[in-house]
Design an enzyme around this catalytic site. Structure first.
Site, mmCIF file in Angstrom:
data_model
loop_
_atom_site.group_PDB
_atom_site.id
_atom_site.type_symbol
_atom_site.label_atom_id
_atom_site.label_comp_id
_atom_site.label_asym_id
_atom_site.label_seq_id
_atom_site.Cartn_x
_atom_site.Cartn_y
_atom_site.Cartn_z
ATOM 1 N N THR A 143 45.929 13.536 -16.937
ATOM 2 C CA THR A 143 44.763 13.731 -16.083
ATOM 3 C C THR A 143 43.516 13.037 -16.609
ATOM 4 O O THR A 143 43.376 12.808 -17.807
ATOM 5 C CB THR A 143 44.465 15.237 -15.928
ATOM 6 O OG1 THR A 143 43.460 15.426 -14.942
ATOM 7 C CG2 THR A 143 44.011 15.846 -17.234
ATOM 8 N N THR A 181 44.858 15.166 -11.238
ATOM 9 C CA THR A 181 45.927 15.098 -12.232
ATOM 10 C C THR A 181 47.187 14.454 -11.658
ATOM 11 O O THR A 181 47.274 14.167 -10.480
ATOM 12 C CB THR A 181 46.232 16.505 -12.813
ATOM 13 O OG1 THR A 181 45.000 17.087 -13.261
ATOM 14 C CG2 THR A 181 47.184 16.482 -13.968
ATOM 15 N N GLU A 216 40.899 14.540 -14.891
ATOM 16 C CA GLU A 216 40.173 15.563 -14.127
ATOM 17 C C GLU A 216 39.736 14.932 -12.817
ATOM 18 O O GLU A 216 40.519 14.324 -12.137
ATOM 19 C CB GLU A 216 39.006 16.134 -14.937
ATOM 20 C CG GLU A 216 38.385 17.388 -14.366
ATOM 21 C CD GLU A 216 39.344 18.559 -14.245
ATOM 22 O OE1 GLU A 216 39.536 19.032 -13.123
ATOM 23 O OE2 GLU A 216 39.895 19.001 -15.251
ATOM 24 N N ARG A 229 45.279 16.294 -25.485
ATOM 25 C CA ARG A 229 44.106 16.806 -24.783
ATOM 26 C C ARG A 229 42.835 16.211 -25.389
ATOM 27 O O ARG A 229 42.734 16.030 -26.601
ATOM 28 C CB ARG A 229 44.070 18.327 -24.892
ATOM 29 C CG ARG A 229 42.944 19.025 -24.125
ATOM 30 C CD ARG A 229 43.095 18.841 -22.643
ATOM 31 N NE ARG A 229 42.315 19.844 -21.894
ATOM 32 C CZ ARG A 229 42.030 19.748 -20.611
ATOM 33 N NH1 ARG A 229 42.450 18.700 -19.913
ATOM 34 N NH2 ARG A 229 41.343 20.699 -19.990
#
Length: 577
Positions: free
Chosen positions: A413, A395, A415, A102
């Site tokens: 992803t 995604t 976004e 992330r």
């Protein structure tokens, strides 16, 4: 940019852009070879993964090749300048690992990042476009970490399919063409306007069309650096410098992302979250994604009801599943954030007794309306205000099983769609920071998902791996779709385990989502006929397009069963090595 109407390497017929493929392949016992399978959102990506598996690569090797190609052919959805979560099942040991790639907020980010001068949240499009929404990318370091542990082939070899496509060209898929055509801002952005648009005979910019061929030499150069220098090829030197420059000099809302942010980024291994459901064990990613906990909460609440007896997609089963969604989404909005910054009460949220108490709040005769978060024994958790989420439906997800039985379920992803709309190194840069709550506190209570330097924004990504009663791998599945991901994936798990559907049937079901608000039902499906009856139960029903992008693989006594969502451009590739 090279544009023509030829398709190098693969014809459109061979590409197939077939929305739904289900393949069964016989297992081979003993020392003989076993089949592999790749299910992804684009035929080029599926074929790249299969190419690596044919060479003897592992599921992780194939995942790296798939991701590198998706960055090129599906740039509206994912990319190396974004983030991802990967679940990996090791067949030899039975171990399940969770890899966290992330993005993180730059050290220059503040809680007021998405507030205007009056302290009010910015309109989403204004917050999304430009440099201030870009987080430090995590995909490459996550892939490197996973490859160090589970890779079989040389790192550099895994990027060759994507390099070849970037240099020789790829055919624009329907979804990409549609995304470019309807985007209100992309044509105005530097770099992107030259890449995604061409000049017509009058000198006006027009979007590239389905079937046009795009080359991306800038991305080829990025891939060559990453292939040659490993993670350093992305986080140090020209690639990182170009990304930082694009962010800091963005024409809209320049950001603070710096080389120091790249230097300090770390991908992480975390403990997966798992819970029993019927005779199975369902596992997913832990925070900072909310997907795993929320999906397991929905299943845990529903485990006290006979969904099989309710039968698939009946008024009763839709009502009960929607009510369970309300309850779980309510908890999600209060309790989940980056566990490195806030205490997330994972154990309390998944406690069987707690979920049983939540299930008792479901009334078969009427909806409960908007649900409130449950009260947990962890008093620290009770001090958080409700998150104000704005998750957009982009995604990508892919599922892979290699010839050794190792499995990857990975959701990835930028976004978007098209992330921040900035491009650098041939890649779309993410707008992942808009996954933070725009408001840092609600009614005087701090929000668990508030912006902070170095913090990971809460996600909804929900890669799933399921084990059967004997502890053997049974299925892998996941989806794109913003905060609706959780509902899409959970419905598919229910279809597989309660309604005993094959992967094709489970993925093809009509979609419905209740994120603790209106009950959204998929337009153009049989659910529309159910709308008056759902409204009689008190549901506020909204009909809309629900673009899931599920890709799953299942093991059966007859062999492998895989499918790609008919709503997107994906496919399945399988064969004996």
């Amino acid at each position: 940019m090279k544009l023509n109407r030829l398709l190098p390497g693969l014809s459109m017929a061979a590409l197939g852009l077939v929305a739904l493929v289900t393949v069964a392949a016989l297992f081979w016992r003993g020392g003989e070879p076993k089949p592999f399978m790749v299910a992804s959102a684009n035929p080029y990506a599926s074929e790249a993964g299969a190419e690596i598996l044919r060479r003897g690569g592992s599921a992780v090797d194939a995942a790296i090749a798939v991701q590198a190609v998706l960055s090129l052919v599906e740039p509206e959805s994912s990319g190396l300048a974004g983030g991802a979560f990967m679940l990996h099942h090791d067949a030899a040991s039975g171990r399940l690992d969770a890899f966290d790639g992330r993005e993180t907020a730059p050290m220059g980010a503040t809680p007021a990042l998405f507030l205007d001068s009056d302290g009010k949240p910015l309109p989403f499009l204004e917050a999304m476009i430009g440099g201030s929404s870009v987080g430090t990318p995590g995909v490459v370091k996550m892939m490197w970490l996973a490859h160090q542990e589970h890779g079989k082939l040389n790192w550099a070899e895994l990027f060759q399919p994507a390099i070849r496509l970037a240099e020789e060209g790829f055919a624009v898929a329907p979804k990409l063409a549609q995304a470019i055509a309807r985007d209100p801002v992309l044509m105005q952005m530097p770099v992107a306007q030259d890449y995604f648009y061409r000049l017509d005979s009058d000198g006006a910019r027009v979007p590239v069309a389905e079937g046009d061929i795009l080359t991306n030499p800038a991305y080829a150069e990025t891939l060559k650096r990453v292939a040659a220098d490993g993670w350093r090829g992305f986080y140090e030197g020209p690639v990182a410098e170009e990304i930082v420059s694009a962010v800091q000099n963005a024409p809209m809302r320049p950001g603070t992302l710096s080389m120091d942010d790249f230097a300090s980024y770390e991908a992480k291994k975390r403990e997966p979250v798992c819970a029993p459901y019927r005779d199975y064990r369902v596992c997913s990613m832990p925070p900072p994604t909310s997907g795993g906990i929320t999906a397991l909460q929905i299943l845990g609440i529903l485990s006290h009801w006979d969904l099989k007896g309710m039968e698939p997609m009946t008024l009763t089963s839709v009502h009960f599943i929607a009510e369970a969604m309300k309850l779980a989404y309510a908890d999600r909005d209060k309790y989940i954030g980056d566990p490195d910054f806030v205490p997330v009460p994972v154990t309390a949220m998944l406690d069987p007794a707690y979920l049983e108490s939540r299930s008792e709040q479901i009334d078969a005769s009427i909806t409960r309306g908007k649900a409130k978060p449950g009260r947990l024994p962890d008093e620290r958790a009770m001090n958080w205000g409700l998150n104000q989420p704005i998750d957009k439906p982009s995604t990508s997800h892919f599922s892979i099983i290699d010839a050794r039985g190792n499995v990857v379920s990975m959701t990835t992803t930028v976004e978007g769609p098209f992330g921040s709309h900035l491009m650098a190194g041939g890649m779309m840069l993410n707008n992942q920071l808009t996954d933070f709550s725009f408001l840092p506190e609600i009614d005087g209570e701090p929000v668990a998902n508030a912006v902070a330097p170095g913090k990971r924004p809460r996600s909804s990504m929900t890669p799933i791996i399921i084990y059967d009663a004997d502890g053997d791998f049974y299925a892998a599945v996941g989806s794109p779709g913003g905060s609706r991901i959780i509902a899409y994936v959970t419905q598919t798990v229910i279809a597989l385990l309660d309604w005993e559907m094959d992967m094709k049937s489970a993925i093809s079901l009509p979609r419905f989502v209740d994120r603790n608000g209106p009950l959204e039902i998929e337009a153009g499906t049989s659910l529309e006929e159910m709308k008056p009856l759902l409204e009689q139960l008190g549901h506020q029903v909204e009909t809309r397009e629900l673009m899931s992008g599920l890709h799953g693989i299942r093991v059966t006594p007859q062999g492998l069963d895989g499918a790609a969502d008919p709503r997107r451009d994906g496919n399945v590739v399988t064969e004996l090595p």
